[in-house]
Structure formats: structure tokens, C-alpha cells
Design a protein around this motif. Structure first.
Motif, PDB file in Angstrom:
ATOM      1  N   GLN A   1      11.379   4.812   8.972  1.00  0.00           N
ATOM      2  CA  GLN A   1      12.251   5.848   9.499  1.00  0.00           C
ATOM      3  C   GLN A   1      11.400   6.903  10.170  1.00  0.00           C
ATOM      4  N   ARG A   2      11.839   7.338  11.349  1.00  0.00           N
ATOM      5  CA  ARG A   2      11.125   8.401  12.040  1.00  0.00           C
ATOM      6  C   ARG A   2      11.941   9.685  11.890  1.00  0.00           C
ATOM      7  N   ARG A   3      11.346  10.670  11.229  1.00  0.00           N
ATOM      8  CA  ARG A   3      12.038  11.915  10.938  1.00  0.00           C
ATOM      9  C   ARG A   3      11.381  13.047  11.698  1.00  0.00           C
TER      10      ARG A   3
ATOM     11  N   ALA B   1      31.167  10.402  17.216  1.00  0.00           N
ATOM     12  CA  ALA B   1      30.515  11.695  17.026  1.00  0.00           C
ATOM     13  C   ALA B   1      30.648  12.204  15.595  1.00  0.00           C
ATOM     14  N   ASP B   2      31.860  12.100  15.001  1.00  0.00           N
ATOM     15  CA  ASP B   2      32.042  12.635  13.652  1.00  0.00           C
ATOM     16  C   ASP B   2      31.284  11.816  12.616  1.00  0.00           C
ATOM     17  N   ASP B   3      31.297  10.474  12.763  1.00  0.00           N
ATOM     18  CA  ASP B   3      30.544   9.626  11.835  1.00  0.00           C
ATOM     19  C   ASP B   3      29.044   9.841  11.998  1.00  0.00           C
ATOM     20  N   ALA B   4      28.593   9.959  13.248  1.00  0.00           N
ATOM     21  CA  ALA B   4      27.165  10.148  13.512  1.00  0.00           C
ATOM     22  C   ALA B   4      26.655  11.419  12.835  1.00  0.00           C
ATOM     23  N   LYS B   5      27.458  12.460  12.841  1.00  0.00           N
ATOM     24  CA  LYS B   5      27.046  13.718  12.209  1.00  0.00           C
ATOM     25  C   LYS B   5      26.889  13.537  10.710  1.00  0.00           C
ATOM     26  N   GLN B   6      27.836  12.829  10.081  1.00  0.00           N
ATOM     27  CA  GLN B   6      27.745  12.601   8.640  1.00  0.00           C
ATOM     28  C   GLN B   6      26.572  11.703   8.266  1.00  0.00           C
ATOM     29  N   LEU B   7      26.243  10.764   9.156  1.00  0.00           N
ATOM     30  CA  LEU B   7      25.194   9.790   8.856  1.00  0.00           C
ATOM     31  C   LEU B   7      23.819  10.219   9.348  1.00  0.00           C
ATOM     32  N   ASP B   8      23.746  11.407   9.941  1.00  0.00           N
ATOM     33  CA  ASP B   8      22.477  11.915  10.461  1.00  0.00           C
ATOM     34  C   ASP B   8      21.893  10.966  11.506  1.00  0.00           C
ATOM     35  N   ARG B   9      22.763  10.488  12.384  1.00  0.00           N
ATOM     36  CA  ARG B   9      22.354   9.613  13.476  1.00  0.00           C
ATOM     37  C   ARG B   9      22.895  10.179  14.782  1.00  0.00           C
ATOM     38  N   LEU B  10      22.401   9.648  15.899  1.00  0.00           N
ATOM     39  CA  LEU B  10      22.913  10.047  17.201  1.00  0.00           C
ATOM     40  C   LEU B  10      24.205   9.287  17.495  1.00  0.00           C
ATOM     41  N   PRO B  11      25.159   9.915  18.193  1.00  0.00           N
ATOM     42  CA  PRO B  11      26.359   9.173  18.604  1.00  0.00           C
ATOM     43  C   PRO B  11      25.968   7.914  19.373  1.00  0.00           C
ATOM     44  N   GLY B  12      26.643   6.820  19.086  1.00  0.00           N
ATOM     45  CA  GLY B  12      26.333   5.556  19.728  1.00  0.00           C
ATOM     46  C   GLY B  12      25.344   4.705  18.961  1.00  0.00           C
TER      47      GLY B  12
ATOM     48  N   GLU C   1       0.782  -1.232   0.000  1.00  0.00           N
ATOM     49  CA  GLU C   1       0.000   0.000   0.000  1.00  0.00           C
ATOM     50  C   GLU C   1       0.817   1.287   0.000  1.00  0.00           C
ATOM     51  N   PHE C   2       2.100   1.192   0.324  1.00  0.00           N
ATOM     52  CA  PHE C   2       2.894   2.400   0.500  1.00  0.00           C
ATOM     53  C   PHE C   2       4.135   2.381  -0.391  1.00  0.00           C
ATOM     54  N   SER C   3       4.652   3.550  -0.690  1.00  0.00           N
ATOM     55  CA  SER C   3       5.868   3.676  -1.487  1.00  0.00           C
ATOM     56  C   SER C   3       6.982   4.278  -0.630  1.00  0.00           C
ATOM     57  N   VAL C   4       8.202   4.169  -1.113  1.00  0.00           N
ATOM     58  CA  VAL C   4       9.358   4.694  -0.379  1.00  0.00           C
ATOM     59  C   VAL C   4       9.185   6.196  -0.137  1.00  0.00           C
ATOM     60  N   GLY C   5       9.415   6.598   1.113  1.00  0.00           N
ATOM     61  CA  GLY C   5       9.307   8.002   1.467  1.00  0.00           C
ATOM     62  C   GLY C   5       7.921   8.454   1.860  1.00  0.00           C
TER      63      GLY C   5
END
Length: 249
Positions: A66-68, A192-203, A28-32
């Protein structure tokens, strides 16, 4: 949409709901696409909102949702394949390479990388930073470490920094005859640096793939790529040549 009631089942209700929701995402749903709000979904499936949240959280962990912030819950794009064992070998930056170069600096690599490169712990190497995106979202960040001895012609190239320098390092590296490469993969937590690039929280959970490139009988470069664990799957080539997939949750 009609109302769908869940039958009494022996497994936890949220787990059964997760399966029903997964089928709905496929049909029933599409990407995004943004899902209806929790109240509407709970009413459709005849469950408590707490049960619904458990199912949604599980689907998010599995990379289906995904929760944005400021947008809501959306359907995630298909997982990106990460080849761990591949019969073909190629230098980074070739035509089939899906990575985008960001910049290049000279700095001492992490101790583990220096050990693989057989360089002194404090010896600077060329560090090319790259990233990958799919469906408009970041899914991986990479640092490629190249000793000066692997790219001796780089000294004569006038590209002091940024993307131009990164491309120059890759071009010079490709002048070498690639003899082989090996990869290792491990589950880790985003720095921290990878999390920023990946738009994720550190850890946040990530997959760390380390690739060692061999030329002239020595390690010519080492790449350390960090993938979002919720957006990728590992692929292995079996003896028959078919891909074997392992989901990373």
C-alpha cells in the motif's frame, strides 16, 4: 541487508523482481512495516528504478503493498475473505457479524434495489449504513435496505437517527425467521460516496456484493456491500465443505 543480483531470465525483469520482492515481504517484513526507499531497493536488487517501480506497482495491484501519502510504501495486511456462497445463513447484525453500524435514514433505494424489494421506485425504506475495517483501515462499506413492512415494530421505538436507529432496525429485522439468502458479485468502480468511506479515489476498482434476504416467502431486505478490490478475496464453499479462494485483483 546484503546485495541480491538478479540472474538473466526470459520473463520481463520487473515480473521476476516482483516475485523476489514478494518472497522478501513474506520473510523479512511485517504488516504495516515501511519498505526502504526506491534507491535502496534498486541498489539491493541491482535494477533500474524504473524496473523497481513496475514491480512495486504490480504488488500494489495485487494487494501486497500500500502506498500511503506522507508515509511511504507499507506491507499490506492479508486479504479479507468475502464469502460469496455460504451454507450458513444469518441476519446482518448478529454476534458473528464483523460490520459496524454508522447510521440509518429513510430514503428511496436505487432502482435495482427497489426492484428486488418489490417496492415502488420512490418509496422510502430504512437504509442502514455500515462499514468494515481490518488492521485499522477501511475495507468495505455497505448499505442495507429494509422496507417498513419488514420491521413493523420499529415505529414504536424511540431511536430517531444515528447508530441507535441502525441497531434498532437490525434488532427488529432479526425477529423475522430467515428462510434463505442469495448473493451476486460483480466488479465495479467506486462511486464518490463509497470512495470517501473506503479511502480510495473515485473510480477505483471495487467488488460489489448484493445479498437478498428472504423471510415469509418474500424479500425482507437487500444489502449492497462495496469492497476494496485490493484488500479482499472471494471464497466459495465446495461440495466437500472446503473453502475455495479466488483473488480479486
Amino acid at each position: 541487508m546484503g546485495t541480491t543480483r538478479l540472474e538473466s531470465v526470459p520473463e520481463p525483469k520487473y515480473w521476476h523482481l516482483k516475485t523476489v520482492l514478494s518472497d522478501a515481504l513474506d520473510s523479512e517484513f511485517s504488516v504495516g512495516q515501511i519498505l526502504p526507499n526506491e534507491r535502496e531497493l534498486a541498489a539491493r536488487f541491482g535494477v533500474a528504478r524504473a524496473t523497481l517501480r513496475q514491480a512495486l506497482e504490480q504488488l500494489e495491484l495485487e494487494g501486497r503493498l500500500q502506498r500511503r501519502r506522507g508515509v511511504g510504501t507499507t506491507v499490506a495486511p492479508p486479504r479479507m475473505g468475502v464469502a460469496v456462497a455460504d451454507a450458513g445463513h444469518a441476519w446482518p447484525g448478529t454476534a458473528a457479524d464483523a460490520w459496524q453500524s454508522l447510521d440509518s435514514t429513510e430514503e428511496a433505494p436505487p432502482a435495482a434495489v427497489a426492484h428486488l424489494l418489490e417496492t415502488a421506485p420512490d418509496e422510502p425504506v430504512h437504509t442502514v449504513r455500515r462499514h468494515r475495517r481490518t488492521h485499522g483501515q477501511p475495507v468495505a462499506a455497505e448499505s442495507l435496505y429494509v422496507p417498513a413492512g419488514s420491521v413493523p415494530g420499529l415505529a414504536a421505538i424511540d431511536a430517531p437517527a444515528g447508530q441507535a436507529r441502525a441497531r434498532a432496525v437490525l434488532r427488529e429485522l432479526q425477529r423475522l425467521r430467515l428462510e434463505g439468502q442469495d448473493r451476486s458479485v460483480e466488479l465495479g468502480s467506486a462511486r464518490a460516496d463509497d470512495a470517501k468511506q473506503l479511502d480510495r479515489l473515485p473510480g477505483a476498482p471495487v467488488l460489489v456484493v448484493t445479498t437478498r434476504y428472504v423471510a415469509d416467502g418474500r424479500t425482507a431486505a437487500v444489502a449492497v456491500a462495496t469492497y476494496r478490490a485490493d484488500t479482499c478475496r472471494l471464497t466459495f464453499a465446495d461440495p466437500a465443505g472446503a473453502d475455495v479462494e479466488l483473488l480479486a485483483v
